[in-house]
Design a protein around this motif. Structure first.
Motif, PDB file in Angstrom:
ATOM      1  N   ILE A  85       8.044   7.628   9.436  1.00 24.85           N
ATOM      2  CA  ILE A  85       6.924   8.460  10.011  1.00 24.85           C
ATOM      3  C   ILE A  85       5.418   7.281   9.558  1.00 24.85           C
ATOM      4  CG2 ILE A  85       5.457  10.420   9.731  1.00 24.85           C
ATOM      5  CD1 ILE A  85       8.025  11.932   8.921  1.00 24.85           C
ATOM      6  N   SER A  86       5.348   6.810   8.433  1.00 23.38           N
ATOM      7  CA  SER A  86       4.359   6.019   8.234  1.00 23.38           C
ATOM      8  C   SER A  86       4.192   4.850   9.006  1.00 23.38           C
ATOM      9  CB  SER A  86       4.259   5.659   6.608  1.00 23.38           C
ATOM     10  OG  SER A  86       4.122   6.916   5.989  1.00 23.38           O
ATOM     11  N   ASP A  87       5.194   4.397   9.318  1.00 24.26           N
ATOM     12  CA  ASP A  87       5.359   2.987   9.878  1.00 24.26           C
ATOM     13  C   ASP A  87       4.782   3.207  11.352  1.00 24.26           C
ATOM     14  OD1 ASP A  87       6.118   1.384   7.818  1.00 24.26           O
ATOM     15  OD2 ASP A  87       8.241   1.334   8.566  1.00 24.26           O
ATOM     16  N   LYS A  88       5.112   4.823  12.019  1.00 27.00           N
ATOM     17  CA  LYS A  88       4.334   4.825  13.262  1.00 27.00           C
ATOM     18  C   LYS A  88       2.892   5.386  13.108  1.00 27.00           C
ATOM     19  CE  LYS A  88       7.580   8.043  13.860  1.00 27.00           C
ATOM     20  NZ  LYS A  88       8.260   9.157  14.516  1.00 27.00           N
ATOM     21  N   GLY A  89       2.345   5.238  12.134  1.00 28.39           N
ATOM     22  CA  GLY A  89       0.909   5.500  12.057  1.00 28.39           C
ATOM     23  C   GLY A  89       0.874   6.735  11.848  1.00 28.39           C
ATOM     24  N   MET A 113       0.963  -1.104   0.116  1.00 28.92           N
ATOM     25  CA  MET A 113       0.041   0.063   0.010  1.00 28.92           C
ATOM     26  C   MET A 113       0.701   1.054   0.054  1.00 28.92           C
ATOM     27  SD  MET A 113      -2.854   0.870   2.584  1.00 28.92           S
ATOM     28  CE  MET A 113      -3.721   2.551   2.637  1.00 28.92           C
ATOM     29  N   ARG A 114       0.698   2.209  -0.719  1.00 28.47           N
ATOM     30  CA  ARG A 114       1.291   3.442  -0.808  1.00 28.47           C
ATOM     31  C   ARG A 114       1.201   4.254   0.319  1.00 28.47           C
ATOM     32  NH1 ARG A 114       0.841   6.198  -6.554  1.00 28.47           N
ATOM     33  NH2 ARG A 114      -1.305   6.406  -5.989  1.00 28.47           N
ATOM     34  N   GLU A 115       2.288   4.974   0.750  1.00 31.17           N
ATOM     35  CA  GLU A 115       2.301   6.006   1.856  1.00 31.17           C
ATOM     36  C   GLU A 115       1.426   7.226   1.421  1.00 31.17           C
ATOM     37  OE1 GLU A 115       5.199   4.422   0.954  1.00 31.17           O
ATOM     38  OE2 GLU A 115       6.350   3.774   2.647  1.00 31.17           O
ATOM     39  N   THR A 116       0.735   7.787   2.163  1.00 31.64           N
ATOM     40  CA  THR A 116       0.086   9.106   2.104  1.00 31.64           C
ATOM     41  C   THR A 116       0.967  10.273   2.524  1.00 31.64           C
ATOM     42  OG1 THR A 116      -2.010   8.072   1.929  1.00 31.64           O
ATOM     43  CG2 THR A 116      -1.784  10.603   2.185  1.00 31.64           C
ATOM     44  N   ILE A 117       1.248  11.223   1.603  1.00 29.05           N
ATOM     45  CA  ILE A 117       2.074  12.267   2.045  1.00 29.05           C
ATOM     46  C   ILE A 117       1.186  13.621   1.740  1.00 29.05           C
ATOM     47  CG2 ILE A 117       4.122  13.610   1.455  1.00 29.05           C
ATOM     48  CD1 ILE A 117       5.473  11.065   0.720  1.00 29.05           C
ATOM     49  N   ILE A 118       1.267  14.582   2.721  1.00 33.17           N
ATOM     50  CA  ILE A 118       0.853  15.881   2.280  1.00 33.17           C
ATOM     51  C   ILE A 118       2.263  16.565   1.953  1.00 33.17           C
ATOM     52  CG2 ILE A 118      -0.350  17.985   3.184  1.00 33.17           C
ATOM     53  CD1 ILE A 118      -2.148  15.390   3.231  1.00 33.17           C
ATOM     54  N   ALA A 119       2.076  17.484   0.752  1.00 34.74           N
ATOM     55  CA  ALA A 119       3.008  18.315   0.300  1.00 34.74           C
ATOM     56  C   ALA A 119       2.414  19.717   0.242  1.00 34.74           C
ATOM     57  CB  ALA A 119       3.645  17.959  -1.235  1.00 34.74           C
ATOM     58  N   ILE A 120       3.070  20.902   0.816  1.00 32.31           N
ATOM     59  CA  ILE A 120       2.570  22.005   1.077  1.00 32.31           C
ATOM     60  C   ILE A 120       3.709  22.847   0.282  1.00 32.31           C
ATOM     61  CG2 ILE A 120       1.827  23.908   2.545  1.00 32.31           C
ATOM     62  CD1 ILE A 120       1.252  21.887   4.677  1.00 32.31           C
ATOM     63  N   VAL A 121       3.083  23.450  -0.775  1.00 34.60           N
ATOM     64  CA  VAL A 121       4.165  24.434  -1.789  1.00 34.60           C
ATOM     65  C   VAL A 121       3.683  25.641  -2.022  1.00 34.60           C
ATOM     66  CG1 VAL A 121       4.933  22.021  -2.648  1.00 34.60           C
ATOM     67  CG2 VAL A 121       3.112  23.412  -3.958  1.00 34.60           C
ATOM     68  N   LEU A 125      -8.533  12.028   3.823  1.00 30.45           N
ATOM     69  CA  LEU A 125      -7.823  11.009   4.563  1.00 30.45           C
ATOM     70  C   LEU A 125      -8.733  10.032   5.160  1.00 30.45           C
ATOM     71  CD1 LEU A 125      -5.374  13.708   6.339  1.00 30.45           C
ATOM     72  CD2 LEU A 125      -4.921  12.051   4.591  1.00 30.45           C
ATOM     73  N   LYS A 126     -10.182  10.359   5.511  1.00 22.32           N
ATOM     74  CA  LYS A 126     -11.157   9.467   5.812  1.00 22.32           C
ATOM     75  C   LYS A 126     -11.237   8.288   4.854  1.00 22.32           C
ATOM     76  CE  LYS A 126     -15.633   9.316   8.009  1.00 22.32           C
ATOM     77  NZ  LYS A 126     -16.983  10.094   8.079  1.00 22.32           N
ATOM     78  N   MET A 127     -11.085   8.549   3.859  1.00 17.54           N
ATOM     79  CA  MET A 127     -11.506   7.568   2.595  1.00 17.54           C
ATOM     80  C   MET A 127      -9.927   6.641   2.596  1.00 17.54           C
ATOM     81  SD  MET A 127     -13.320   9.566  -0.310  1.00 17.54           S
ATOM     82  CE  MET A 127     -12.103  10.677  -0.723  1.00 17.54           C
ATOM     83  N   LYS A 128      -9.041   6.797   3.038  1.00 16.57           N
ATOM     84  CA  LYS A 128      -7.649   6.168   3.073  1.00 16.57           C
ATOM     85  C   LYS A 128      -7.667   4.882   3.650  1.00 16.57           C
ATOM     86  CE  LYS A 128      -6.088   9.070   0.295  1.00 16.57           C
ATOM     87  NZ  LYS A 128      -6.463   8.768  -1.477  1.00 16.57           N
TER      88      LYS A 128
END
Length: 311
Positions: free
Chosen positions: A88-92, A1-9, A308-311
């Motif tokens: 970070i993702s592995d920590k939930g 499963m792909r990790e979700t990332i927020i990118a603020i630019v 994020l609720k849908m992930k």
């Protein structure tokens, strides 16, 4: 499963840091700095580095990991980001990349494979010597001849990038622009891009105020300290916020001229950042202003909550 990332630019001084903290607090996130200069120790004021108090307890990564005389590249950033996203993702928790260094962010999130071309120190030294003796224009003209597409992307005064691009061609026999064409446009992550933009007049006012605030906080003393420690000719000291004061420290310019140059360079950089992100990445843009920021931030929080609720 792909990790979700927020990118603020988005461009400098538009409010990315404030937004990143609020998103991290609401969605259990950790922030990864996407600023190529905030990796350097002792370069705090000029890079608008977040303070411990401003972090509000949110973990931050890739700050103060290099000395000012050490090199740091987009390839280094990619390696660090890939490791941090997994940790970070592995920590939930939710990884949030925030910054304005477009090439770094694109390279990390789209899994660039940087050409494994070791630096030819002898050639680099030779090109640097030639640039000093004959002017960078000669080197830049050679780059225009062998790699016109790459030359278009680099300002002639950016000695390091001009020399590196020419070195890649001389060493590998292939222009850097051709190496870049081979890069993937797919991302191994589920990236949610959030872009902040601002009316140009308002943004330029924000930038000018930020520069004045940096000076009040002691920017000049910070630059003097780095200069006196022998960092004048390093990659780090070529950054906006630092290089503008060197002529002043050497008695070649007044302080007023240096400050005006910094404001002008910062405004131009903001324009380049915005253009770069607009042209390179598919981003959801939010127009903010000092008066509408809270309202727009709420829109972003609501939208993220649904995604994020849908992930």
């Amino acid at each position: 499963m792909r990790e979700t990332i927020i990118a603020i630019v988005g461009p400098t001084a538009v409010g990315k840091t404030e937004l990143s903290i609020e998103i991290a607090k609401r969605f259990n996130g950790e922030v990864i700095s996407g600023d190529s200069m905030q990796v350097y120790k002792g370069m705090d004021i000029g890079t608008a580095k977040i303070s411990s108090e401003e972090m509000q307890g949110v973990p931050h990564h890739l700050l103060d990991i290099k000395e000012p005389d050490e090199a740091y590249s987009a390839a280094d950033f990619k390696v660090h980001v890939q490791r941090l996203v997994k940790e970070i993702s592995d920590k939930g928790r939710l990884p949030i990349i925030v910054g304005g260094s477009g090439l770094y962010i694109q390279a990390a999130l789209f899994d660039y494979n940087f050409p494994d071309i070791k630096r030819d120190e002898e050639l680099t030294e030779q090109l640097e010597k030639q640039a000093q003796e004959e002017g960078i224009e000669e080197i830049y003209e050679r780059l225009q001849q062998v790699d016109p597409k790459q030359a278009e992307k680099i300002h002639p005064n950016n000695h390091r990038r001009v020399i590196r691009a020419l070195e890649i061609y001389e060493t590998s026999g292939k222009p850097k622009s051709e190496w870049e064409l081979e890069q993937t446009v797919e991302t191994p992550y589920n990236v949610i891009f959030i872009g902040l933009e601002m009316d140009r007049t308002e943004l330029y006012e924000q930038i000018n105020h930020r520069v004045d605030f940096m000076l009040e906080k002691g920017l000049l003393d910070e630059v003097k300290s780095l200069y006196n420690h022998g960092f004048k000719d390093t990659q780090a000291m070529r950054a906006i916020g630092y290089k503008e004061f060197i002529p002043y420290l050497e008695g070649k310019q007044t302080l007023e001229e240096a400050v005006e140059q910094l404001k002008q360079n910062s405004r131009r950089y903001a324009k380049r950042q915005y253009t770069w992100f607009r042209n390179k990445l598919a981003i959801d843009w939010y127009a903010v202003s000092p008066s509408s920021r809270r309202e727009k931030f709420k829109m972003i929080f609501d939208k993220l909550a649904g995604i994020l609720k849908m992930k």
